[in-house]
Every structure is written in structure tokens, then in C-alpha cells.
Design a protein around this motif. Structure first.
Motif, PDB file in Angstrom:
ATOM      1  N   ASP A 110      10.572  -9.992  -8.832  1.00  0.00           N
ATOM      2  CA  ASP A 110       9.089  -9.763  -8.736  1.00  0.00           C
ATOM      3  C   ASP A 110       8.851  -8.196  -8.739  1.00  0.00           C
ATOM      4  N   ILE A 111       8.583  -7.786 -10.020  1.00  0.00           N
ATOM      5  CA  ILE A 111       8.344  -6.401 -10.267  1.00  0.00           C
ATOM      6  C   ILE A 111       7.583  -6.303 -11.302  1.00  0.00           C
ATOM      7  N   VAL A 112       6.636  -5.227 -11.404  1.00  0.00           N
ATOM      8  CA  VAL A 112       5.998  -4.934 -12.575  1.00  0.00           C
ATOM      9  C   VAL A 112       5.653  -3.374 -12.796  1.00  0.00           C
ATOM     10  N   LEU A 113       5.620  -2.871 -13.934  1.00  0.00           N
ATOM     11  CA  LEU A 113       5.623  -1.394 -14.139  1.00  0.00           C
ATOM     12  C   LEU A 113       4.051  -1.362 -14.940  1.00  0.00           C
ATOM     13  N   LEU A 114       3.173  -0.456 -14.245  1.00  0.00           N
ATOM     14  CA  LEU A 114       1.792  -0.348 -14.888  1.00  0.00           C
ATOM     15  C   LEU A 114       1.790   1.081 -15.548  1.00  0.00           C
ATOM     16  N   LYS A 115       1.267   1.017 -16.838  1.00  0.00           N
ATOM     17  CA  LYS A 115       1.264   2.446 -17.431  1.00  0.00           C
ATOM     18  C   LYS A 115      -0.310   2.861 -17.144  1.00  0.00           C
ATOM     19  N   LEU A 116      -0.290   4.182 -16.828  1.00  0.00           N
ATOM     20  CA  LEU A 116      -1.388   4.987 -16.512  1.00  0.00           C
ATOM     21  C   LEU A 116      -1.835   5.479 -17.710  1.00  0.00           C
ATOM     22  N   LYS A 117      -3.153   5.599 -18.302  1.00  0.00           N
ATOM     23  CA  LYS A 117      -3.549   6.425 -19.495  1.00  0.00           C
ATOM     24  C   LYS A 117      -5.344   6.482 -19.125  1.00  0.00           C
ATOM     25  N   PRO A 118      -5.569   7.699 -18.731  1.00  0.00           N
ATOM     26  CA  PRO A 118      -4.885   8.850 -18.714  1.00  0.00           C
ATOM     27  C   PRO A 118      -3.897   8.971 -17.644  1.00  0.00           C
TER      28      PRO A 118
END
Length: 263
Positions: A113-121
Motif C-alpha cells: 500500500d504505497i504510492v509516489l506522487l510527482k510534483l510539477k512544479p
């Protein structure tokens, strides 16, 4: 309520993303947990909330069940927040355009149960917005370690979400306790947390928040039983460290401008 996964009448997993609570905790000093992220998840006409935490200016970790929805899902990450009802100048709101759920995530029993979110900007790092370290693959948190979990969740089972960031102290427990109560419990990828006698816990809405032990984020709020607070299951970050590093490298490659080779 959003994200109540009813597996059987007797066993109810609580992905804490609907209304959330920190039970038995207290309000933290404003902006003293600068790694904390507040996730607003919109799916159709429903809106859910989760926690998360900044591990790099372009990356937030959270629980996969927070964003595992049918149809179009829109996620906004809010950093630098303390009081969610006020217009704090410190807040940074970033619309998340991309996230990566672990390929072996199982919504039925919340394994991986893990997710990585990409921030842009990328997030602007300052006094109120900072990232937190994660452990290496071979780095384990010991039984009996006192850790902290923060969130904007309910302060009672039937109450409203907290406007301000609150925190609870919880102990890492014996693996056998969770193995006896949870058929899905996996020692290598989960952490058993809670205190049977303290009446302290996380709950719906605190999902995705970090279990901070010795100044590192060792766990991610994942699930527990509906009818009692103890124990709770957290995703063990050290087990997923190689996968996290691989995704972070991919994020970097995506940011490199394409330049065709010249003849």
C-alpha cells in the motif's frame, strides 16, 4: 465517507482517507512538521482526504488506496499547512499530474500500500516546507520504539476532521500481534503499531501519513480494524526503498529535455 473497504462483516479494513482522525493526540506547534502534505482527492462528485509527506522537492509518498479510484481522479497536494481553514501564506498548492502505485498493490487486502506522487512544479523548500529522510533497505525500526504520526483527522470516532495538524505517539509492537489478527499481515513489508492501553490511534483521513521514528519516516498509515483502535498496520518503507529510488530516478529522467542528436 470515502474509501471504506468492507471485506467481510467481521473484518473491516480502514484506509483512513474519508474523514480521518488522530485520537488521543495533541495539536503540534504550527509548521513544526514541515514535511507533512495534505492530499485532496477528487473522484467524480466525491472528495476524500489523505496525508502524505515530502521526501524530495518533486516527490510525495502516501498510501496507494488514497488514489486507487474508479474513473478520473484529481489530486492536489498542499504543503506548508497547519490550519486548513485559513489562508496561510506558507501554503503551497500543487496539482499532481502523475503518480506511481506499486505494481503489486492489492486493493483487497492492502498489501504493498504505497504510492509516489510527482510534483510539477517542484515544491519550494523553505522554513515551512522541507522533506524528511527515509530508511535504507536494511534499516529496521525496533519493537518498543516510540514513534509519531501526524494528521488532520478526527479527534473522536464520530467527530469532524481537525482543522489543525495534530500528532499522536505510538509504539512499534510485536509482529505476532498483527499476524494473529490480520490474515494479510506480511512482516517484511508491514509494521505493527499501536498501544493497547493508551487509547491513541490514527483513523480515516490520516491514511498516507508518515510514521516518524528517530527523525526518519519508517512507515505509512495503511489500515486497521473498525471496531477497535489497536493494533494498526503501517506500510514498511525500508522494504520499498529500492522501488522508491527507482521511481525517483525515472522522475529525473522525465525532467531532462529531449535533445535530438545531430548528424
Amino acid at each position: 465517507m470515502l474509501l471504506l473497504l468492507l471485506l467481510t462483516n467481521a473484518f473491516v479494513l480502514l484506509p483512513w482517507a474519508g474523514a480521518g482522525r488522530i485520537i488521543g493526540g495533541q495539536e503540534v506547534k504550527p509548521h513544526s512538521r514541515p514535511y507533512m502534505a495534505h492530499l485532496e482527492i477528487k473522484s467524480g462528485s466525491q472528495t476524500g482526504y489523505c496525508g502524505g509527506f515530502l521526501i524530495r522537492p518533486d516527490a510525495v509518498l502516501s498510501a496507494a488506496h488514497c488514489v486507487d479510484k474508479m474513473g478520473t481522479v484529481r489530486v492536489t497536494v498542499i504543503l506548508g499547512a497547519h490550519n486548513m481553514t485559513s489562508r496561510e501564506r506558507s501554503q503551497q498548492k500543487i496539482r499532481v499530474g502523475q503518480w506511481v502505485i506499486h505494481p503489486e498493490y492489492s486493493p483487497d487486502d492492502l498489501k504493498n500500500d504505497i504510492v509516489l506522487l510527482k510534483l510539477k512544479p517542484r515544491a519550494r523548500i523553505n522554513q515551512n516546507v522541507q522533506f524528511i529522510s527515509i530508511p535504507r533497505r536494511n534499516e529496521h525500526v525496533r519493537q518498543g520504539t516510540l514513534c509519531r504520526v501526524s494528521g488532520w483527522g478526527r479527534t473522536s470516532p464520530n467527530g469532524n476532521r481537525s482543522n489543525v495538524l495534530r500528532e499522536v505517539k505510538l509504539k512499534v509492537q510485536k509482529e505476532e500481534i498483527c499476524q494473529q489478527l490480520f490474515n494479510n499481515y506480511q512482516r517484511q513489508s508491514m509494521i505493527c503499531v499501536g498501544d493497547e492501553y493508551s487509547k491513541k490511534a490514527t483513523y480515516m483521513g490520516d491514511s498516507g501519513g508518515p510514521l516518524v521514528c528517530n527523525k526518519k519516516a519508517h512507515g505509512i498509515v495503511s489500515h486497521g480494524y473498525d471496531d477497535h483502535l489497536f493494533p494498526e498496520v503501517f506500510t514498511r518503507i525500508s522494504y520499498f526503498e529500492p522501488w522508491i529510488c527507482e521511481q525517483l530516478r525515472r522522475f529525473e529522467l522525465q525532467d531532462i529535455p529531449y535533445s535530438p542528436s545531430s548528424d
